[in-house]
Structures are given as C-alpha cells and as structure tokens.
Design a protein around this motif. Structure first.
Motif, PDB file in Angstrom:
ATOM      1  N   UNK A 141       0.803  -1.217   0.000  1.00  0.00           N
ATOM      2  CA  UNK A 141       0.000   0.000   0.000  1.00  0.00           C
ATOM      3  C   UNK A 141       0.835   1.265   0.000  1.00  0.00           C
ATOM      4  N   UNK A 142       0.200   2.369   0.351  1.00  0.00           N
ATOM      5  CA  UNK A 142       0.851   3.676   0.267  1.00  0.00           C
ATOM      6  C   UNK A 142       1.277   4.203   1.633  1.00  0.00           C
ATOM      7  N   UNK A 143       1.299   3.343   2.644  1.00  0.00           N
ATOM      8  CA  UNK A 143       1.769   3.749   3.968  1.00  0.00           C
ATOM      9  C   UNK A 143       2.901   2.818   4.398  1.00  0.00           C
ATOM     10  N   UNK A 144       3.715   3.292   5.314  1.00  0.00           N
ATOM     11  CA  UNK A 144       4.761   2.439   5.865  1.00  0.00           C
ATOM     12  C   UNK A 144       4.094   1.277   6.578  1.00  0.00           C
ATOM     13  N   UNK A 145       4.681   0.094   6.443  1.00  0.00           N
ATOM     14  CA  UNK A 145       3.988  -1.072   6.997  1.00  0.00           C
ATOM     15  C   UNK A 145       4.946  -2.141   7.475  1.00  0.00           C
ATOM     16  N   UNK A 146       4.445  -2.909   8.420  1.00  0.00           N
ATOM     17  CA  UNK A 146       5.051  -4.167   8.840  1.00  0.00           C
ATOM     18  C   UNK A 146       4.001  -5.221   8.505  1.00  0.00           C
ATOM     19  N   UNK A 147       4.241  -5.994   7.463  1.00  0.00           N
ATOM     20  CA  UNK A 147       3.272  -6.984   6.981  1.00  0.00           C
ATOM     21  C   UNK A 147       3.658  -8.370   7.496  1.00  0.00           C
ATOM     22  N   UNK A 148       2.764  -9.000   8.209  1.00  0.00           N
ATOM     23  CA  UNK A 148       3.006 -10.330   8.777  1.00  0.00           C
ATOM     24  C   UNK A 148       2.917 -11.383   7.673  1.00  0.00           C
ATOM     25  N   UNK A 149       4.022 -12.101   7.469  1.00  0.00           N
ATOM     26  CA  UNK A 149       4.101 -13.138   6.439  1.00  0.00           C
ATOM     27  C   UNK A 149       4.070 -14.548   7.025  1.00  0.00           C
ATOM     28  N   UNK A 150       3.841 -14.652   8.318  1.00  0.00           N
ATOM     29  CA  UNK A 150       3.931 -15.946   8.995  1.00  0.00           C
ATOM     30  C   UNK A 150       2.990 -16.981   8.383  1.00  0.00           C
ATOM     31  N   UNK A 151       1.749 -16.609   8.150  1.00  0.00           N
ATOM     32  CA  UNK A 151       0.781 -17.557   7.573  1.00  0.00           C
ATOM     33  C   UNK A 151       1.199 -17.981   6.169  1.00  0.00           C
ATOM     34  N   UNK A 152       1.748 -17.045   5.394  1.00  0.00           N
ATOM     35  CA  UNK A 152       2.230 -17.378   4.049  1.00  0.00           C
ATOM     36  C   UNK A 152       3.402 -18.353   4.123  1.00  0.00           C
ATOM     37  N   UNK A 153       4.295 -18.143   5.084  1.00  0.00           N
ATOM     38  CA  UNK A 153       5.432 -19.061   5.261  1.00  0.00           C
ATOM     39  C   UNK A 153       4.944 -20.444   5.694  1.00  0.00           C
ATOM     40  N   UNK A 154       3.979 -20.472   6.602  1.00  0.00           N
ATOM     41  CA  UNK A 154       3.407 -21.755   7.049  1.00  0.00           C
ATOM     42  C   UNK A 154       2.799 -22.513   5.868  1.00  0.00           C
ATOM     43  N   UNK A 155       2.049 -21.807   5.028  1.00  0.00           N
ATOM     44  CA  UNK A 155       1.410 -22.450   3.872  1.00  0.00           C
ATOM     45  C   UNK A 155       2.463 -22.984   2.902  1.00  0.00           C
ATOM     46  N   UNK A 156       3.509 -22.212   2.669  1.00  0.00           N
ATOM     47  CA  UNK A 156       4.591 -22.660   1.792  1.00  0.00           C
ATOM     48  C   UNK A 156       5.250 -23.916   2.351  1.00  0.00           C
ATOM     49  N   UNK A 157       5.522 -23.929   3.652  1.00  0.00           N
ATOM     50  CA  UNK A 157       6.195 -25.085   4.257  1.00  0.00           C
ATOM     51  C   UNK A 157       5.321 -26.337   4.252  1.00  0.00           C
ATOM     52  N   UNK A 158       4.010 -26.175   4.345  1.00  0.00           N
ATOM     53  CA  UNK A 158       3.129 -27.353   4.260  1.00  0.00           C
ATOM     54  C   UNK A 158       3.327 -28.062   2.925  1.00  0.00           C
ATOM     55  N   UNK A 159       3.524 -27.290   1.872  1.00  0.00           N
ATOM     56  CA  UNK A 159       3.737 -27.867   0.545  1.00  0.00           C
ATOM     57  C   UNK A 159       5.183 -28.301   0.316  1.00  0.00           C
ATOM     58  N   UNK A 160       6.131 -27.520   0.834  1.00  0.00           N
ATOM     59  CA  UNK A 160       7.534 -27.734   0.496  1.00  0.00           C
ATOM     60  C   UNK A 160       8.266 -28.684   1.436  1.00  0.00           C
TER      61      UNK A 160
END
Length: 140
Positions: free
Chosen positions: A15-34
């Motif tokens: 987006x257009x504001x400074x952010x800290x975006x949590x990627x934990x769920x995305x990493x968990x989903x990747x690891x389930x497959x990988x």
C-alpha cells in the motif's frame, strides 16, 4: 545431505503507507507444501533496495514501535543524498542496513521453529512502491 530445494515468489501489496506486513501464515502455507513434515531451513529474501525482513512480535504494538524507532533513526527529511522519489526517500535506501532483506529460519517437523510470540514480517517504509516480492526457499 539435503535432498529438497523448493522456491516460490510471494507477491505482497504493502500500500501507500509504511507497513510491517506479517508473512507468517504465508510461510506456514509454503512449508506445508515444500517441507512435507521434514527438517531444514526456510530462507526469505526481498529483492528490493528499500525493504527488509524482521522477526518480531506483532499485534501488541511492537510493529508500530518498530516503525516509530525507524522514524527516529531514519527521519523522512531532506538530509539524505539519495533524493529521488518522495521527500525523505533516501532513508528507505538505508533501511536494509538495519532491517536486512533476508532471514533464514530453522524448520523442524515441517514448521518454523519460532518462539511463542515471534512472527515473520516484511518491513516496508517506501511509500512509492506498493508492490513487493518475497522469495521463499526451503532447503531440507
């Protein structure tokens, strides 16, 4: 000896504001497959000159505290020699020296070996670039 190497690119809109975006769920989903329940290493890499990866607590104010601390350390003013983009954008190019563009985490039984309150986050202070890529790689 490693037998598995899998990599994937994650597209993140910050987006257009400074952010800290949590990627934990995305990493968990990747690891389930990988990882298939195995042990190894998860590496995250942001191929951008103005973003980084941090491991920190989120949701209790620490993410806002990090952005506040970055404002104190890297003010968005005209002191920076790197001057294209929004006023103070030069600070965004210094960010990866403090919040590196990579992290490597242990994976045990297919899951990141994070502490109870730890999350994997993309830190992006560059309001001029709302789209980021994060490369996730599992070596197991």
């Amino acid at each position: 000896m490693s037998t598995t190497f899998i990599t994937r690119t994650l597209d993140v809109t910050t987006g257009s504001t400074e952010t800290v975006a949590d990627l934990t769920a995305d990493c968990d989903a990747f690891l389930r497959e990988a990882a298939h329940g195995g042990d190894g290493l998860l590496n995250l890499f942001v191929p951008h000159a103005t973003a980084g990866i941090a491991i920190l607590e989120t949701g209790a104010g620490s993410d806002d505290d990090l952005l506040s601390a970055l404002h104190d350390l890297l003010p968005a003013d005209n002191r920076w020699q790197h001057r294209h983009g929004s006023p103070g954008h030069g600070r965004d190019h210094v960010l990866p020296a403090l919040v590196p563009p990579h992290a490597t985490l242990p994976v045990v039984a297919g899951r990141m070996a994070l502490g109870t309150w730890q999350s994997v986050c993309l830190v992006d202070t560059n309001k001029d670039n709302p789209h980021r890529e994060v490369r996730l790689s599992f070596l197991g």
